[in-house]
Design an enzyme around this catalytic site. Structure first.
Site, PDB file in Angstrom:
ATOM      1  N   SER A  58       0.722  -1.345  -0.266  1.00  0.00           N
ATOM      2  CA  SER A  58       0.009  -0.011   0.106  1.00  0.00           C
ATOM      3  C   SER A  58       0.985   1.321   0.012  1.00  0.00           C
ATOM      4  O   SER A  58       0.728   2.028   0.922  1.00  0.00           O
ATOM      5  CB  SER A  58      -1.136   0.018   1.360  1.00  0.00           C
ATOM      6  OG  SER A  58      -1.606  -1.226   0.996  1.00  0.00           O
ATOM      7  N   ARG A  65       8.301   6.133  -3.514  1.00  0.00           N
ATOM      8  CA  ARG A  65       8.583   6.698  -2.142  1.00  0.00           C
ATOM      9  C   ARG A  65       7.818   6.139  -1.002  1.00  0.00           C
ATOM     10  O   ARG A  65       6.501   5.447  -1.469  1.00  0.00           O
ATOM     11  CB  ARG A  65       8.323   8.245  -2.260  1.00  0.00           C
ATOM     12  CG  ARG A  65       6.918   8.704  -2.198  1.00  0.00           C
ATOM     13  CD  ARG A  65       6.656  10.199  -2.158  1.00  0.00           C
ATOM     14  NE  ARG A  65       6.810  10.616  -3.686  1.00  0.00           N
ATOM     15  CZ  ARG A  65       5.745  10.924  -4.467  1.00  0.00           C
ATOM     16  NH1 ARG A  65       4.595  10.660  -4.194  1.00  0.00           N
ATOM     17  NH2 ARG A  65       6.081  11.362  -5.839  1.00  0.00           N
ATOM     18  N   ASP A 107      -3.415  -1.389  -2.392  1.00  0.00           N
ATOM     19  CA  ASP A 107      -4.631  -1.692  -1.578  1.00  0.00           C
ATOM     20  C   ASP A 107      -6.082  -1.268  -2.251  1.00  0.00           C
ATOM     21  O   ASP A 107      -7.001  -2.034  -2.274  1.00  0.00           O
ATOM     22  CB  ASP A 107      -4.706  -1.431   0.053  1.00  0.00           C
ATOM     23  CG  ASP A 107      -4.158   0.081   0.090  1.00  0.00           C
ATOM     24  OD1 ASP A 107      -3.846   0.684  -0.983  1.00  0.00           O
ATOM     25  OD2 ASP A 107      -4.277   0.633   1.404  1.00  0.00           O
TER      26      ASP A 107
HETATM   27  C1  BGC Z   1      -0.197   5.278  -0.324  1.00  0.00           C
HETATM   28  C2  BGC Z   1      -1.159   4.572  -0.917  1.00  0.00           C
HETATM   29  C3  BGC Z   1      -2.316   3.487  -0.362  1.00  0.00           C
HETATM   30  C4  BGC Z   1      -2.786   4.433   0.739  1.00  0.00           C
HETATM   31  C5  BGC Z   1      -3.816   3.875   1.604  1.00  0.00           C
HETATM   32  C6  BGC Z   1      -0.874   6.080   0.734  1.00  0.00           C
HETATM   33  O1  BGC Z   1      -0.298   6.613   1.705  1.00  0.00           O
HETATM   34  O2  BGC Z   1       0.521   6.083  -0.941  1.00  0.00           O
HETATM   35  O3  BGC Z   1      -0.504   3.575  -1.884  1.00  0.00           O
HETATM   36  O4  BGC Z   1      -3.113   2.995  -1.268  1.00  0.00           O
HETATM   37  O5  BGC Z   1      -1.911   5.066   1.485  1.00  0.00           O
HETATM   38  O6  BGC Z   1      -3.435   2.768   2.089  1.00  0.00           O
END
Ligand code: BGC
Length: 481
Positions: free
Chosen positions: A151, A166, A204
């Site tokens: 995620s 990142r 996610d």
């Molecule tokens: C991330 C995403 C993720 C979201 C929810 C964000 O900080 O960059 O990739 O889908 O959080 O988990």
């Protein structure tokens, strides 16, 4: 009980700065659509722009999929390993183990430390739940297939490869940035001789979209329109949606032709809307937002997330309280900043869960909030202080939910999903805020109706919780062709 006029007027000023007007919403939606189009174009090299990442997922589940698949999910606070049996009738059975991620691993010295831990947890799960298969030695083709939900923003190069752009949320392991996430996990699984092959990498939100599309229709009448968005409002926030392949200008032309020759029309895009408006052209910004960005793991990025997601709401309130103390307006029994309760001085200590209790506290003299603040921060408060803490909490959460409507409206309008006779749209959501924060979804809907989507459009949007979405969705991803 009335609040001292000077304190109330200062708090009213802060609440005013936190208020998201219809004008901000409309500007935000227009700017979201513009940023999304730019992000889909290969000419936009702005690292602060909206990422709009192609995911290589080109089909949306129908609910008829079958199979037993493994999934692992590295989110903001937990690492979940699950085994998902898709029954082919919109239903599934899930066995899962949830492991809290040790805080020191979130900022480990090397990626290997984190990925060795993840591989070990997968190994333990496989031994417990798939012991028979695990004991046979496996050729690559016979290994158990795993969908990996990761995620964080990843520059995906195929369904089963992608490099970390990142870290976000609380993570910060420098040597992981730029590395292939699937290779990292696979190499540690191989080192530990765990017979699992990582077959798909999914954000996610992509998992949430696929899992909601699979489940919709499990109960008669439960499917109202096609699933357009999978979104998370939890520790972080983000959303994914299927985009017309022709609009994804950054995909190589020969690859687009190949997809079309196979009859594909759409590809799921991971918007990474946490990074919407990093240049702060439309987002409301208070001095507290500026302070929090500075102490975050990713200053300058994910500016939308820092106003909307669960990780930040408590921190915003904490900064305001410390500021009001410094201005001599509250908690004046403490002689100096150093004398304030330690937890009130500690970043990230005040969780959005506490705010959710304060938000709906209707007890006499706000006694429930008094207890919650004592428990969480060891902070004694007067009734007057609790009144303004509740006012601020309500304003912080309302700003988050209102801003949360911007990407929904943006995607609904951009894809024209509500155009046509009696069109309805299904949205799958997951995460602690949408699941547990009182009124979060209702406030988001209020704001959605204030945008160009309008009252009538808002009524045709169905926002449903996609429980266990990211795990089930990652498993579904391994079936995507
Ligand atoms: C991330 C995403 C993720 C979201 C929810 C964000 O900080 O960059 O990739 O889908 O959080 O988990």
């Amino acid at each position: 009980m009335s609040v001292n006029a000077k304190l109330q007027s200062r708090v009213d000023g802060i609440i005013n700065e936190l208020t998201v007007s219809q004008e901000i919403l409309n500007k935000g939606v227009d700017f979201f659509i513009k940023s999304a189009e730019k992000g889909l174009d290969n000419k936009d090299n702005d690292p602060y722009g909206l990422p709009m990442i192609p995911t290589y997922v080109t089909s949306i589940p129908t609910g008829k999929e079958r199979g037993v698949l493994l999934a692992a999910d590295l989110g903001g606070t937990n690492f979940r390993v699950c085994s998902v049996s898709l029954n082919g009738d919109h239903t599934f059975i899930i066995k899962q183990e949830k492991n809290p991620i040790p805080v020191d691993l979130m900022s480990a010295n090397s990626a290997d430390e984190l990925f060795e831990y993840l591989a070990k947890k997968i190994g333990q799960f496989v031994n417990t739940h798939h012991g028979d298969q695990a004991s046979e030695s496996k050729s690559d083709d016979n290994k158990l297939k795993l969908g990996f939900t990761f995620s964080f923003p990843v520059d995906q190069t195929s369904l089963d490869s992608g490099t970390l752009i990142r870290w976000t949320k609380g993570f910060n392991i420098e040597d992981c940035v730029g590395k292939d996430i699937v290779q990292l996990l696979q190499s540690h699984l191989d080192l530990l001789k765990i017979p699992v092959s990582v077959a798909a990498l999914a954000n996610d939100t992509v998992g949430t979209l696929l899992s909601r599309a699979y489940s919709a229709g499990a109960v008669a009448g439960d499917k109202q329109g096609d699933t357009l968005v999978g979104a998370i409002f939890g520790t972080g926030t983000n959303g994914a949606y299927p985009e017309l392949i022709d609009n994804i200008k950054k995909l190589p032309k020969n690859y687009v032709d190949e997809l079309k020759s196979k009859g594909k029309t759409h590809m799921v895009i991971n918007t990474e809307w946490g990074s919407f408006d990093n240049h702060l052209e439309v987002l409301p910004t208070t001095k507290y937002d500026v302070e929090i960005d500075k102490i975050s793991a990713n200053p300058g990025y994910h500016m939308f997330e820092k106003r909307v997601s669960g990780m930040f709401l408590g921190e915003i309130l904490r900064h305001i309280l410390v500021d009001l103390y410094r201005e001599g307006l509250i908690l004046q029994q403490y002689r100096s900043y150093e004398n304030l309760p330690h937890r009130l001085r500690t970043p990230w200590e005040l969780s959005s869960e506490i705010l959710s209790y304060i938000e709906i506290d209707d007890s006499t003299a706000l006694k429930a909030s008094e207890l919650a603040l004592l428990n969480a921060l060891r902070l004694p408060t007067t009734h007057e202080e609790r009144i303004i803490i509740q006012q601020l909490t309500i304003a912080i959460a309302k700003r988050a939910a209102y801003l949360g409507a911007i990407p929904f409206a943006g995607l609904l309008l951009k894809t024209k999903a509500l155009e046509g006779h009696n069109k309805e749209v299904d949205i799958g959501v997951d995460g602690s805020l949408v699941e547990f924060y009182p009124g979060f979804r209702a406030m988001l809907r209020d704001a959605l109706s204030m945008t160009k989507v309008g009252n009538q459009g808002e009524r045709r949007v169905h926002i449903n919780i996609a429980k266990d979405g990211s795990g089930v969705g990652a498993a579904l991803c391994t079936l995507s062709d």
